[in-house]
Design an enzyme around this catalytic site. Structure first.
Site, mmCIF file in Angstrom:
data_model
loop_
_atom_site.group_PDB
_atom_site.id
_atom_site.type_symbol
_atom_site.label_atom_id
_atom_site.label_comp_id
_atom_site.label_asym_id
_atom_site.label_seq_id
_atom_site.Cartn_x
_atom_site.Cartn_y
_atom_site.Cartn_z
ATOM 1 N N VAL A 116 39.235 52.282 32.288
ATOM 2 C CA VAL A 116 40.546 52.379 31.621
ATOM 3 C C VAL A 116 40.567 51.489 30.381
ATOM 4 O O VAL A 116 41.034 51.897 29.310
ATOM 5 C CB VAL A 116 41.685 51.983 32.591
ATOM 6 C CG1 VAL A 116 43.018 51.943 31.857
ATOM 7 C CG2 VAL A 116 41.764 52.965 33.764
ATOM 8 N N LYS B 5 39.705 36.124 43.787
ATOM 9 C CA LYS B 5 39.697 35.121 42.709
ATOM 10 C C LYS B 5 40.091 35.756 41.381
ATOM 11 O O LYS B 5 40.837 35.189 40.604
ATOM 12 C CB LYS B 5 38.299 34.499 42.586
ATOM 13 C CG LYS B 5 37.987 33.477 43.641
ATOM 14 C CD LYS B 5 36.637 32.832 43.304
ATOM 15 C CE LYS B 5 36.271 31.774 44.332
ATOM 16 N NZ LYS B 5 34.878 31.340 44.171
ATOM 17 N N ASN C 283 45.065 32.227 34.930
ATOM 18 C CA ASN C 283 44.483 31.828 33.638
ATOM 19 C C ASN C 283 45.081 32.617 32.483
ATOM 20 O O ASN C 283 45.374 32.079 31.423
ATOM 21 C CB ASN C 283 42.963 32.012 33.660
ATOM 22 C CG ASN C 283 42.273 30.888 34.412
ATOM 23 O OD1 ASN C 283 42.799 29.777 34.505
ATOM 24 N ND2 ASN C 283 41.099 31.171 34.960
ATOM 25 N N TYR D 144 42.382 43.437 47.463
ATOM 26 C CA TYR D 144 42.909 44.080 46.256
ATOM 27 C C TYR D 144 44.434 44.219 46.348
ATOM 28 O O TYR D 144 45.146 43.780 45.444
ATOM 29 C CB TYR D 144 42.252 45.453 46.126
ATOM 30 C CG TYR D 144 42.566 46.198 44.846
ATOM 31 C CD1 TYR D 144 42.129 45.728 43.619
ATOM 32 C CD2 TYR D 144 43.288 47.388 44.881
ATOM 33 C CE1 TYR D 144 42.400 46.426 42.450
ATOM 34 C CE2 TYR D 144 43.553 48.097 43.711
ATOM 35 C CZ TYR D 144 43.100 47.608 42.505
ATOM 36 O OH TYR D 144 43.372 48.297 41.349
ATOM 37 N N HIS E 37 32.444 54.977 36.227
ATOM 38 C CA HIS E 37 31.079 54.609 36.565
ATOM 39 C C HIS E 37 30.498 55.643 37.529
ATOM 40 O O HIS E 37 31.213 56.161 38.383
ATOM 41 C CB HIS E 37 31.092 53.229 37.219
ATOM 42 C CG HIS E 37 29.803 52.502 37.104
ATOM 43 N ND1 HIS E 37 28.710 52.880 37.828
ATOM 44 C CD2 HIS E 37 29.436 51.450 36.337
ATOM 45 C CE1 HIS E 37 27.714 52.060 37.525
ATOM 46 N NE2 HIS E 37 28.127 51.193 36.622
#
Ligand code: UDX
Length: 378
Positions: free
Chosen positions: A55, A132, A140, A186, A222
């Site tokens: 995407v 993570k 972040n 997820y 992919h």
């Protein structure tokens, strides 16, 4: 100068020098897709995390062609340089090999935060890393948005609704997620990423946008993606049976990637800070997807079906309500399923040719399945 230099080199070295000159000249005259000119006032500095992914790379194309300055950040777990190589060297484009789990210090006006594996086999491959990426990575990026005063759009997911008990799912539904199942890294990762967005909005005044993205397909998926559309197309093109997990009567709504990209850009530039579902609401079963594919191509119509055990915690029904996106963004999907599938079949056919030339044909990945013997069907 070049000519006199050439006289001094050996016969043997001449072809190498000439091919070097050719690369130099062709890199100066490289053609990029056409890019609009935007005045300083309208041109934005845009960061796309996961911008070399499926995407993200289509979003990169749109924002580049619209005339913005785009910085793509990717750790290349599922993203590929190939997806954005046509922009490398363009003055408005930058590609950074970086993992969002580490802080990033750059100056930007908008952040599309897409970084995360998205297909079930990929996000289950390393659940801790998926957690993570979606937690520390999102913190972040929100920290960056706060520091530089940028607006952040989170690519959330329909998986925040888990295995829904309410149909159709509008944005008010809180969901039904197994917090300790194999999909939780997820589902829960994205749920907490949404929570973080609204905490930063309320506490720090960061402008946030949250897109809940449903099943999306198209070129640049992919080969190892493992989701149903890419699996079915690749299996059919390689003469293998199509793997249907469970009874094949689960429902999903699918959208072609260009529709999603238009939705993401509309949402980013809207004043809607609450979550918005983005998808084509026509829903299907994996089995009915097979029949659509059969109508689309002769090769695909000859495929057999292989029923496998159902995937663990696989949502049984997913049926979106997209009235909010339609009313508040004026957005709706325009690419018919068959047209999108056709384009995707063409893309995978070319990929297979390319891989065959390189003598490497990866097999689609399987989902984590419940234990038990596969049921036998024709
Ligand atoms: O080969 C396959 C692959 C998948 N399936 C089935 O097809 C359905 C769709 O599965 P996919 O793997 O394509 O996608 P899922 O709906 O499970 O997850 C997706 O949901 C929405 C997105 O936001 C997420 O990124 C993606 O995880 C499932 O019921 C699955 O069991 C098959 O029958 N055969």
């Amino acid at each position: 100068m070049f000519c006199s230099g050439l006289l001094l080199i050996s016969q043997h070295d001449r072809p190498r020098l000439i091919s070097g000159m050719f690369i130099l000249i062709s890199s100066f005259s490289q053609k990029y897709p056409p890019v609009k000119f935007l005045s300083e006032k309208d041109r934005k500095r845009i960061l796309i995390t996961g911008g070399a992914g499926f995407v993200g790379s289509h979003l990169t194309d749109k924002l580049m062609m619209d005339g913005h300055e785009v910085t793509v950040v990717d750790n290349f777990f599922t993203g590929r340089k190939r997806n954005v190589e046509h922009w490398i060297g363009h003055e408005n484009f930058e590609l950074i090999n970086h993992d969002v789990v580490e802080p990033l210090y750059i100056e930007v006006d908008q952040i599309y935060h897409l970084a995360s594996p998205a297909s079930p086999p990929n996000y289950m491959y390393n659940p801790i890393k998926t957690l993570k990426t979606n937690t520390i990575g999102t913190l972040n990026m929100l920290g960056l948005a706060k520091r530089v005063g940028a607006r952040l759009l989170l690519a959330s997911t329909s998986e925040v609704y888990g295995d829904p008990e309410v149909h159709p799912q509008n944005e008010e539904y809180w969901g039904h997620v197994n917090p300790i199942g194999p999909r939780a890294c997820y589902d829960e990762g994205k749920r907490v990423a949404e929570t973080m967005c609204y905490a930063y909005m309320k506490q720090e005044g960061v402008e946030v946008r949250v897109a809940r993205i449903f099943n999306t397909f198209g070129s640049r998926m992919h080969m190892n993606d493992g989701r149903v559309v890419s699996n079915f197309i690749l299996q059919a093109l390689q003469g293998e049976p199509l793997t249907v997990y469970g009874s094949g009567s689960q429902t999903r709504a699918f959208q072609y990637v260009s529709d999603l990209v238009n939705g993401l850009v509309s949402l980013m530039n809207s004043n809607i800070s609450s979550p918005v579902n983005l998808v084509n609401p026509t829903y299907r079963y994996p089995l009915s997807m097979y029949f659509t594919l059969s109508k689309t191509s002769d090769t695909l119509s000859r495929s057999q079906i292989q029923f496998l055990p159902e995937a663990q915690d696989d949502p049984r029904r997913r049926r979106p309500d997209i009235r909010k996106a339609k009313m508040m963004l004026g957005w709706e999907p325009v690419v018919p399923l068959e047209e999108g599938l056709n384009k995707t079949i063409q893309y995978f056919s070319r990929e297979l040719e390319h891989q065959a030339n390189n003598q490497y044909i990866p097999k689609p990945k399987a989902a984590r399945q419940k234990k038990g013997r596969p049921r036998q069907h024709n």
